[in-house]
Design a protein around this motif. Structure first.
Motif, short mmCIF file in Angstrom:
data_model
loop_
_atom_site.label_atom_id
_atom_site.label_comp_id
_atom_site.label_asym_id
_atom_site.label_seq_id
_atom_site.Cartn_x
_atom_site.Cartn_y
_atom_site.Cartn_z
N ASP A 197 -14.72 5.03 -7.95
CA ASP A 197 -15.84 5.63 -8.80
C ASP A 197 -15.69 7.40 -8.30
OD1 ASP A 197 -17.98 6.53 -10.37
OD2 ASP A 197 -19.44 5.62 -8.65
N PRO A 198 -15.18 8.14 -9.29
CA PRO A 198 -14.80 7.86 -10.72
C PRO A 198 -13.31 7.06 -10.67
CG PRO A 198 -14.06 10.05 -10.19
CD PRO A 198 -14.94 9.53 -9.05
N PRO A 199 -13.15 6.42 -11.78
CA PRO A 199 -11.87 5.55 -11.79
C PRO A 199 -10.52 6.49 -11.38
CG PRO A 199 -13.26 5.30 -13.76
CD PRO A 199 -13.98 6.61 -13.09
N ASP A 200 -9.63 5.95 -10.96
CA ASP A 200 -8.24 6.41 -10.66
C ASP A 200 -7.20 5.60 -10.91
OD1 ASP A 200 -6.02 7.80 -9.33
OD2 ASP A 200 -7.26 8.22 -7.81
N ARG A 201 -6.56 5.85 -12.05
CA ARG A 201 -5.43 5.08 -12.58
C ARG A 201 -4.15 5.16 -11.60
NH1 ARG A 201 -3.98 2.18 -16.90
NH2 ARG A 201 -1.83 2.12 -17.25
N LEU A 202 -3.94 6.37 -11.34
CA LEU A 202 -2.84 6.43 -10.29
C LEU A 202 -2.86 5.60 -8.99
CD1 LEU A 202 -0.03 7.74 -9.36
CD2 LEU A 202 -1.40 9.56 -8.30
N LEU A 422 13.60 9.73 -0.28
CA LEU A 422 14.32 8.84 -0.93
C LEU A 422 14.00 7.20 -0.44
CD1 LEU A 422 16.83 8.06 -2.82
CD2 LEU A 422 18.32 8.29 -0.67
N LYS A 423 13.86 6.98 0.66
CA LYS A 423 13.36 5.54 1.12
C LYS A 423 12.09 5.26 0.54
CE LYS A 423 15.93 5.83 5.35
NZ LYS A 423 15.76 5.83 7.11
N ARG A 424 11.08 6.10 0.51
CA ARG A 424 9.90 5.58 0.02
C ARG A 424 9.95 5.45 -1.60
NH1 ARG A 424 7.58 10.10 1.41
NH2 ARG A 424 7.53 11.26 -0.51
N ARG A 425 10.71 6.21 -2.34
CA ARG A 425 10.88 6.26 -3.54
C ARG A 425 11.60 4.77 -3.88
NH1 ARG A 425 12.18 12.59 -5.61
NH2 ARG A 425 10.07 13.07 -5.38
N MET A 426 12.42 4.48 -3.02
CA MET A 426 13.31 3.21 -3.35
C MET A 426 12.28 2.00 -3.17
SD MET A 426 16.33 3.10 -4.37
CE MET A 426 16.41 1.40 -4.02
N LYS A 427 11.34 2.15 -2.22
CA LYS A 427 10.21 1.25 -1.95
C LYS A 427 9.29 0.76 -3.31
CE LYS A 427 9.28 0.56 2.87
NZ LYS A 427 8.32 0.48 3.98
N ILE A 428 8.95 1.94 -3.81
CA ILE A 428 8.13 2.11 -4.85
C ILE A 428 8.84 1.63 -6.10
CG2 ILE A 428 7.03 3.69 -6.53
CD1 ILE A 428 6.37 5.53 -4.25
N ALA A 429 9.97 2.02 -6.34
CA ALA A 429 11.07 1.59 -7.34
C ALA A 429 11.17 0.13 -7.51
CB ALA A 429 12.52 2.28 -7.54
N ARG A 430 11.50 -0.35 -6.13
CA ARG A 430 11.85 -1.92 -6.03
C ARG A 430 10.49 -2.80 -6.69
NH1 ARG A 430 15.91 -3.48 -2.80
NH2 ARG A 430 14.81 -5.61 -2.19
N LEU A 431 9.28 -2.28 -5.98
CA LEU A 431 8.10 -3.01 -6.45
C LEU A 431 7.79 -3.03 -7.91
CD1 LEU A 431 6.09 -2.37 -3.31
CD2 LEU A 431 7.15 -4.69 -3.94
N LEU A 432 8.07 -1.57 -8.37
CA LEU A 432 7.58 -1.24 -9.90
C LEU A 432 8.54 -2.02 -10.65
CD1 LEU A 432 5.87 0.79 -11.19
CD2 LEU A 432 7.87 2.34 -11.68
N ALA A 433 9.68 -2.31 -10.24
CA ALA A 433 10.57 -3.17 -11.18
C ALA A 433 9.94 -4.74 -11.31
CB ALA A 433 12.27 -3.27 -10.44
N ARG A 448 10.27 6.62 -13.46
CA ARG A 448 8.77 6.15 -13.46
C ARG A 448 8.41 6.43 -11.78
NH1 ARG A 448 5.04 2.22 -16.51
NH2 ARG A 448 3.07 3.00 -15.64
N ALA A 449 9.27 5.72 -11.10
CA ALA A 449 9.02 5.81 -9.50
C ALA A 449 8.88 7.20 -8.94
CB ALA A 449 9.90 5.03 -8.88
N VAL A 450 9.85 7.95 -9.53
CA VAL A 450 9.86 9.25 -8.96
C VAL A 450 8.89 10.00 -9.39
CG1 VAL A 450 11.18 11.64 -9.30
CG2 VAL A 450 12.39 9.43 -8.93
N ARG A 451 8.19 9.83 -10.64
CA ARG A 451 7.12 10.60 -11.33
C ARG A 451 5.75 10.20 -10.35
NH1 ARG A 451 9.41 9.30 -16.20
NH2 ARG A 451 7.81 7.54 -16.44
N LEU A 452 5.56 8.85 -10.12
CA LEU A 452 4.71 8.36 -9.38
C LEU A 452 4.49 9.06 -8.10
CD1 LEU A 452 4.53 4.37 -10.04
CD2 LEU A 452 2.89 6.35 -10.80
N ASP A 453 5.59 9.26 -7.35
CA ASP A 453 5.88 9.76 -5.96
C ASP A 453 5.54 11.40 -6.20
OD1 ASP A 453 6.37 9.63 -3.12
OD2 ASP A 453 8.02 10.82 -3.78
N GLU A 454 5.83 12.05 -7.29
CA GLU A 454 5.34 13.30 -7.48
C GLU A 454 4.09 13.64 -7.61
OE1 GLU A 454 9.83 15.10 -8.82
OE2 GLU A 454 8.54 14.32 -10.44
#
Length: 463
Positions: A197-202, A422-433, A448-454
Motif C-alpha cells: 500500500d500503495p500497490p507495487d507491481r515491480l 551478471l550473476k544476479r540477472r542470471m538468477k532473475i532470468a532463470r526464474l523468469l523463464a 525482460r530480466a535485464v529490464r527488471l534489474d535496471e
C-alpha cells in the motif's frame, strides 16, 4: 520388515491399559479403512486411542537409537528368545511449521505438541540406508497409541502419543503447466501487488520469482542454483502489512520471523543436541518450500550482540546464501544440512543480510477491490515451482552467447557493472523463464530480466 498384522498387534499390545480381545475384528476394520486413505481422519488431540489416523508432519528429530521390541505375538516373560527380538526406527514428528489452513486436510485447529513415530522396523544391516532426515516432511498413516519417550532413564520417561506407521502416502505427481498459465501469471502479479500500500507491481514481480525459487542444483564450492533472496525496503508512506496474509493465501507454508535483539539473544536458530540423545528444534528447521518473512523493524538502531546472537545471524545468513542449516551436535563441528527456504526480508533501510535484490517499495500499480479466485494462483505456483518443471529449464546456445556478448559489450562501452550484476540477472532470468509454461530462457526473457534489474537500480537513484 514386519507384516501389517504384526504392526497392528504391536500397537495393541503396547498401548497403555489396552484390554482388547477382538484382535481379528480390529485388524479387519483397519484394513478396510486403509482401502480409502482419503477417509482417514487427521490426527488431533481428540483422536481416540487405537484409531487409524493420518499425520502430515516434519521430522524434527531422527537421531534416536534403534529400539528393540517384541514381535506382535510374543509376550514379555522371564525367558525371552533373543533371536526373535526386532528393531525399529523412531523419529519425533511435529506439525509442519507455517502450513496454512487451506492446505490441511480435516480439522487441525488445535496445536500439536509432537508425535513419536514408531516406524516399521529396519534390520540393523540397512540402518545406515535410512532415508529419513531432519526437517523432511511426510504423510504417515498408522495406528494411534501411546508409549514412553525414548530416554536414558525409561522409568522416568514421559508418555506421549505414538503412531505405529502402516504406510507413507506419496505426494501425487503435479501436472505440468497449461496454456492458460500465461494469463494466470499476470493476474497473480496483480494480486501480489495488492500486498503493498500503495500497490507495487515491480515488487510483486520479484515476490513471484521468490515463490518459484528453490535450490535445483548444488555445485561443489558454489552457491546453489535456482534460489533468490530479496529485501523489500519500505520507503516513506509505503506499508507491507498485507504482505504476509497475501502470500499465505497462495503459498502453502509461510513463517513470519520478527527479528529483534531479545529474540537473537534468547532463541535458538540452529537445531542443537546437548548430549547426542535428542535434538532441540531451531527456528530455521523448516520444511522445504517454506517462505520465511524476516521483519527487521524490531532491530531498531541495533545494539551489542553476544556470541549466541552472532551465531544466530550467521545461521540465518547461511540459510540465505548456502541453503543449508547448521546442526549443533557434540563432537561434530560445522555439520550443515540442506534446506529449501525462500527468504524475504522486510526493512526500513538496506538489510545487512546477504540478499540478492534490495528493492525499495514504491507505488507502481493500480488499486483493485476485487478479490480474485485463489485456487488458480495456488495451482499455478504448485506447477511452476515443482522440481519437475525446473528440470525442463532450457538455455539455448544462442541465448547463452547473447548473454555473454551483452556483458562483454557493456564492459567495452565503459560500464562499471560488476560480475555480480551478471550473476544476479542470471538468477532473475532463470526464474523468469520458469514463470512461463515453456521454461525456456529466450532472448525476450533475458531482456525482460535485464529490464527488471535496471528498474530496481533506478529506484536507488531516483528520489
Amino acid at each position: 520388515m514386519s507384516s501389517f498384522d504384526d504392526i497392528v498387534k504391536i500397537a495393541l499390545k503396547e498401548h497403555e491399559d489396552s484390554a482388547r480381545s477382538d484382535t481379528a475384528t480390529f485388524l479387519r476394520d483397519i484394513k478396510a479403512q486403509l482401502e480409502d486413505p482419503a477417509s482417514i481422519p487427521c490426527y488431533s488431540k481428540t483422536s481416540p486411542p487405537l484409531s487409524l489416523v493420518s499425520f502430515n508432519c516434519l521430522l524434527q528429530d531422527t537421531g534416536y537409537p534403534l529400539e528393540v521390541y517384541l514381535p506382535g505375538d510374543m509376550e514379555a516373560t522371564d525367558i525371552v528368545d533373543w533371536a526373535k527380538l526386532k528393531e525399529r526406527w523412531i523419529g519425533w514428528g511435529v506439525e509442519i511449521p507455517g502450513e496454512q489452513d487451506w492446505v490441511k486436510e480435516g480439522d487441525l485447529t488445535s496445536s500439536l505438541d509432537g508425535l513419536s513415530l514408531n516406524l516399521r522396523e529396519l534390520p540393523a544391516s540397512v540402518y545406515d540406508d535410512n532415508a529419513y532426515r531432519p526437517a523432511s516432511t511426510h504423510k504417515f498413516l498408522g495406528v494411534l497409541s501411546t508409549s514412553p519417550m525414548p530416554s536414558n532413564e525409561p522409568e522416568n520417561a514421559d508418555i506421549v502419543p505414538t503412531i505405529h506407521v502402516l504406510a507413507e502416502v506419496d505426494q501425487p505427481p503435479i501436472a505440468g503447466p497449461s496454456k492458460e498459465d500465461g494469463d494466470v501469471r499476470e493476474e497473480l502479479v496483480e494480486y501480489l501487488a495488492t500486498a503493498f500500500d500503495p500497490p507495487d507491481r515491480l515488487a510483486a514481480e520479484y515476490v513471484l520469482l521468490l515463490l518459484l525459487s528453490s535450490p535445483t542444483s548444488r555445485p561443489s564450492s558454489l552457491s546453489p542454483l535456482g534460489t533468490l533472496a530479496i529485501n523489500l525496503m519500505r520507503e516513506s508512506g509505503a506499508t507491507t502489512s498485507a504482505l504476509h496474509p497475501v502470500i499465505a493465501s497462495v503459498s502453502p507454508r509461510v513463517i513470519p520471523l520478527a527479528l529483534t535483539l531479545p529474540l537473537l539473544h534468547t532463541h535458538r536458530f540452529s537445531p542443537a543436541s546437548a548430549d547426542s540423545s535428542s535434538l532441540e528444534a531451531g527456528l530455521l528447521q523448516l520444511g522445504e518450500g517454506t517462505v520465511l518473512i524476516v521483519d527487521e523493524d524490531g532491530m531498531g538502531s541495533g545494539g551489542q550482540l553476544n556470541e549466541k546472537a552472532i551465531g544466530n545471524l550467521r545461521a540465518l545468513s547461511d540459510c540465505l546464501t548456502e541453503q543449508r542449516v547448521k546442526y549443533d551436535y557434540p563432537y561434530m563441528d560445522g555439520l550443515k544440512m540442506d534446506c529449501a527456504v525462500r527468504v524475504l526480508v522486510l526493512s526500513q533501510g538496506k538489510t545487512l543480510l546477504p540478499v540478492d535484490v534490495n528493492l525499495p517499495v514504491r507505488e507502481n500499480g493500480a488499486k483493485t477491490t476485487t478479490r480474485p479466485s485463489l485456487e488458480p494462483f495456488r495451482s499455478y505456483l504448485a506447477r511452476h515451482s515443482a522440481s519437475t518443471h525446473a528440470a525442463l529449464l532450457v538455455i539455448p546456445e544462442e541465448t547463452g552467447q547473447l548473454i555473454q556478448d551483452d556483458f562483454v559489450t557493456r564492459r567495452k562501452n565503459g560500464s562499471s557493472e560488476p560480475e555480480e550484476t551478471l550473476k544476479r540477472r542470471m538468477k532473475i532470468a532463470r526464474l523468469l523463464a520458469l514463470s512461463y509454461p515453456h521454461a525456456t530462457l529466450t532472448k525476450e526473457v533475458w531482456e525482460r530480466a535485464v529490464r527488471l534489474d535496471e528498474e530496481v537500480a533506478k529506484r536507488h537513484t531516483l528520489p
